[in-house]
Design an enzyme around this catalytic site. Structure first.
Site, mmCIF file in Angstrom:
data_model
loop_
_atom_site.group_PDB
_atom_site.id
_atom_site.type_symbol
_atom_site.label_atom_id
_atom_site.label_comp_id
_atom_site.label_asym_id
_atom_site.label_seq_id
_atom_site.Cartn_x
_atom_site.Cartn_y
_atom_site.Cartn_z
ATOM 1 C CG MET A 155 10.240 24.142 -2.837
ATOM 2 S SD MET A 155 9.056 25.303 -4.058
ATOM 3 C CE MET A 155 7.898 25.902 -2.998
ATOM 4 C CE LYS B 236 -0.161 -0.031 4.948
ATOM 5 N NZ LYS B 236 -1.244 0.020 6.119
ATOM 6 N NE ARG C 203 -6.352 1.574 11.688
ATOM 7 C CZ ARG C 203 -5.294 1.300 11.352
ATOM 8 N NH1 ARG C 203 -4.140 2.122 11.429
ATOM 9 N NH2 ARG C 203 -4.740 0.099 11.087
ATOM 10 C CE1 TYR D 220 13.478 32.406 1.952
ATOM 11 C CE2 TYR D 220 13.527 30.001 1.895
ATOM 12 C CZ TYR D 220 13.544 31.499 1.411
ATOM 13 O OH TYR D 220 13.089 31.381 -0.197
#
Length: 374
Positions: A319, A34, A147, A271
Site C-alpha cells: 500500500m 477531462k 460507443r 507479501y
C-alpha cells in the site's frame, strides 16, 4: 525528503501545444481536459493552456463548471452531452457547447425548448438560473467506434430537428476513431469515408474526428477542429514514445528511498514471499505504493530510476511502499530521489512492463500524491 510527488511542467505543456499547432496549423484546438486533465490537474492545466487553445473539452458537467468559475469565458464542450434535465438547464444557463449523441438527448432539448417558448415570461423560468441561449450543438456520429453517436443515416433527420430548435445556435459534427493508433489501418480509412459521406452536404459546418492519434497519424482527417488529449502531456496514445517527435513529458512522478537493506541469497521479499533473491544484494525501499496509485500488479522487473540508473522492482507492491534491487555494489543512500516515470524513464516504458496503458497510470494517482506545478 518528500514522498510521492508529481511534478508538472507548465513549460512542457505549453511546448507540446505549440508542437500540436505545427501538426495541425489550420485547425482550431479543443484541448481535452477531462478526467482531471488526464490526472495532471484540471484547473492548472486550463490556466496554462487558456491563451493557446480555442476551447476545452470535458466529460462531466462539474468539470465545465469548475473551469468556467475561474473566469474562463471561452468555449467549453461537454463531449458526452448532458445526462438529464437538470444538466441540460445548467448547460443552457452557462452557455456550454454540448454533444447530442442520441434521440433521448434530442427529445429532451426539444421539450425544454417548447416549455421555454410557452413559459419564458412566467415564474417557471424565474426560478431557474438566467438562460443564455442559443447554445452550440455538436452532433456525434457513430462511424465505427460503436460507443456513442447516431447512425450515419440519421444525420439528416437529427440536423433538421436541431435546425428548427430555438435553443440551438450552431450545429457541428463530430465522431471518434477506434483504431487511429494503428498506422495504415483500413478501418480508420473506412471511418473517415463514413464521416465524409454523412457530412458531405454540411461541409460548411465545423467537423471534428481527430483526437491525439488522429492528429499524429491521420492529417487527412483534421477537418476544422482537432481534439488533443494525452499527447498534450507528452505521452503517446500507444506504447511507442513520441519524444522523438519533439514532445516533452509533462509529469515526473518521484519519491524517496526510505530504507536500504542488505539481503541474503535465498531470502524472500514482500507479501507472499513472491520474489526470492538468487544472490546476495542490496534492497531499497521506496515510499510509493498502491495507496498512491502505483499499480499493485506491477511485476518484478518493472523499472524505476535511481541516481541515473534503472533498477528493478522486486516483490509485490504494497500500500505505501515498494522494494527495488539496488545491487550488491550500491552506493545509494536513504533520502535519494526515485523516479517512477518522467523524462529519463518514460511512462510508456513503465506501462508496457506492467501491461496497462499510460492513460491508466496518470489518471489513477490518489490524493495522497503531492502535486507541484513549475
Amino acid at each position: 525528503m518528500k514522498p510521492a510527488i508529481a511534478t508538472i511542467s507548465r513549460q512542457a505543456l505549453r511546448h507540446n501545444i505549440q508542437l500540436i499547432k505545427k501538426l495541425a496549423p489550420k485547425q482550431k484546438l479543443l484541448a481535452m481536459i477531462k478526467a482531471n486533465a488526464y490526472g495532471q490537474g484540471l484547473l492548472p492545466a486550463a490556466a496554462t493552456l487558456a491563451d493557446l487553445v480555442d476551447g476545452f473539452g470535458v466529460a462531466r458537467l462539474h468539470e465545465a463548471l469548475e473551469v468556467q468559475e475561474t473566469g474562463y469565458t471561452g468555449k467549453i464542450l461537454l463531449v458526452e452531452g448532458f445526462f438529464d434535465r437538470e444538466e441540460l438547464l445548467k448547460t443552457l444557463s452557462r452557455g456550454f457547447d454540448t454533444v447530442i449523441h442520441c434521440l433521448e438527448q434530442l427529445e429532451l432539448l426539444e421539450q425544454v425548448a417548447k416549455e421555454w417558448q410557452i413559459e419564458q415570461q412566467k415564474r417557471f423560468w424565474q426560478r431557474k438560473t438566467k438562460i443564455y441561449f442559443p447554445i452550440n450543438i455538436w452532433l456525434k456520429i457513430d462511424t465505427g467506434m460503436h460507443r456513442l453517436g447516431i447512425h450515419p443515416e440519421q444525420v439528416d433527420l437529427f440536423y433538421a430537428r436541431l435546425k428548427s430548435c430555438p435553443l440551438v445556435a450552431t450545429i457541428s459534427f463530430m465522431s471518434h476513431f477506434s483504431r487511429a493508433d494503428e498506422l495504415d489501418c483500413g478501418y480508420t480509412e473506412q471511418q473517415i469515408a463514413t464521416f465524409e459521406m454523412a457530412t458531405e452536404q454540411y461541409s460548411a459546418h465545423s467537423r471534428s474526428i481527430a483526437a491525439s492519434s488522429g492528429i499524429l497519424y491521420w492529417p487527412q482527417a483534421h477537418y476544422e477542429w482537432v481534439r488533443p488529449g494525452i499527447i498534450m502531456h507528452g505521452i503517446s496514445p500507444h506504447y511507442q514514445p513520441i519524444t522523438q517527435l519533439g514532445f516533452k513529458p509533462v509529469m515526473t512522478l518521484s519519491s524517496t528511498l526510505i530504507a536500504i537493506r542488505s539481503h541474503k541469497a535465498g531470502e524472500p521479499v514482500g507479501y507472499g514471499g513472491a520474489w526470492i533473491s538468487d544472490k546476495a544484494t542490496t534492497l531499497g525501499v521506496v515510499a510509493m505504493g498502491y495507496g498512491d496509485g502505483y499499480p499493485r500488479n506491477a511485476p518484478e522487473g518493472t523499472p524505476v530510476l535511481i541516481n541515473g540508473r534503472i533498477v528493478p522492482i522486486v516483490g509485490r507492491v504494497s500500500m505505501d511502499m515498494l522494494t527495488v534491487d539496488l545491487g550488491i555494489d550500491s552506493q545509494d543512500q536513504v533520502g535519494d530521489e526515485v523516479i517512477l516515470w518522467g523524462n529519463d524513464l518514460l511512462i510508456e516504458t513503465v506501462a508496457q512492463h506492467i501491461g496497462v496503458i499510460s492513460y491508466e497510470l496518470i489518471t489513477k494517482l490518489t490524493p495522497r500524491v503531492i502535486f507541484e506545478y513549475r
